[in-house]
Design an enzyme around this catalytic site. Sequence first.
Site: not given
Length: 359
Positions: A151, A158, A224, A331
């Site tokens: 990750y 990214r 978010r 999640e």
Amino acid sequence: MMPAEAILRLEVLPASRLSCLAGDGQGSVLGGACFSHPALTLDAGTLPLLAVDMRLPAGEEAICEVWHCAEPLASGRHGPIRYRQGDTLLYGCLSLDEATLQDARSPLQATTEAAYLAIFELLEARGFHTVLRIWNYFPAINRESHTMERYRQFNIGRQDAFLAHGRSVIDKVPAACALGSAGGGLHIAFLATRADVVGVENPRQLSAYHYPSQYGPRSPTFARAGLVKLGGRDMLFISGTASIVGHQTLHHGDVAAQTRECLHNIAAIVAEANRQAPGAEFRLDQLAYTVYVRHAENLAAARHEMAQFIGAPVSVVFLQADVCRADLLVEIEASGGHAIGPSQANRSTGSTPCPTPVA
Ligand code: 3EB
């Protein structure tokens, strides 16, 4: 008079009913993602449909989350990306094998960077400046390789692509999720827009793009939530939301408490969105949810907590997937303000027959 179709609609349907979409007017399909184990072999024609290898709750059929758009649509390809666009929305997806390159970057880092570079190139070429929502899936998300958790490798690739395109990495970043798939390559789907998007942060959590380095050398590049007005309606896209307060994981080993903490976080994001978009009045029971649970044996507990907290939301999908911190057991992501469900035409005539499954 029939009310006008919403500009954007999410339809959750079993993969066996994908062929119905043609009857529904494949014309309205913007794109989507299907989840099954193993991954489906989709004959989607020119539609950007992602096939992700992800386990479902025992006994459940392969499931697809399909976005419909009321604008006139056209499909295209750009390198590895299949996309479909109208005037204000563009949905694209790509699947890449992790390439081994002759440089210092890990294969996942390099592949992630290449994927995001291709996405930004496409968006610049088509004149879509903003990524509203992006979904990331790759296997073994918590495994260590090349001296780093995968990750964290993903986060470097990214962020480097954002920086290479002169994009901010601290605000005006997309709502996102990053989940561990059961196999396959790097799969990314994204929804981009020409409309203005406002990032929403959660007052209970440190913004992910400000996470300290204990979570990896580069902070994750996501907001978010994203808030946007499309076709006169406020829409909200809430990123994957975990049992994190401040920047710390809470409730180690307790899936029920983690699920409640996720939902408290989502409630806080919804309250923040309602403050930033007065008149929108987003409600928890009017959102469409996807719940990712790490361990199959925890699915029932997560389902129970969802029902206790939200009652009966308009839509909820449960999937089994690894989450991006080893201590996170669940999640939850959500969206609202767009239409949810089958088209109004299908609702009034009953379900359309669709004898030949695509898969
Ligand atoms: C978190 O809050 C949990 O890296 O794109 C949630 C949503 C998470 C998106 C991403 C990660 C991402 O840090 C993990």
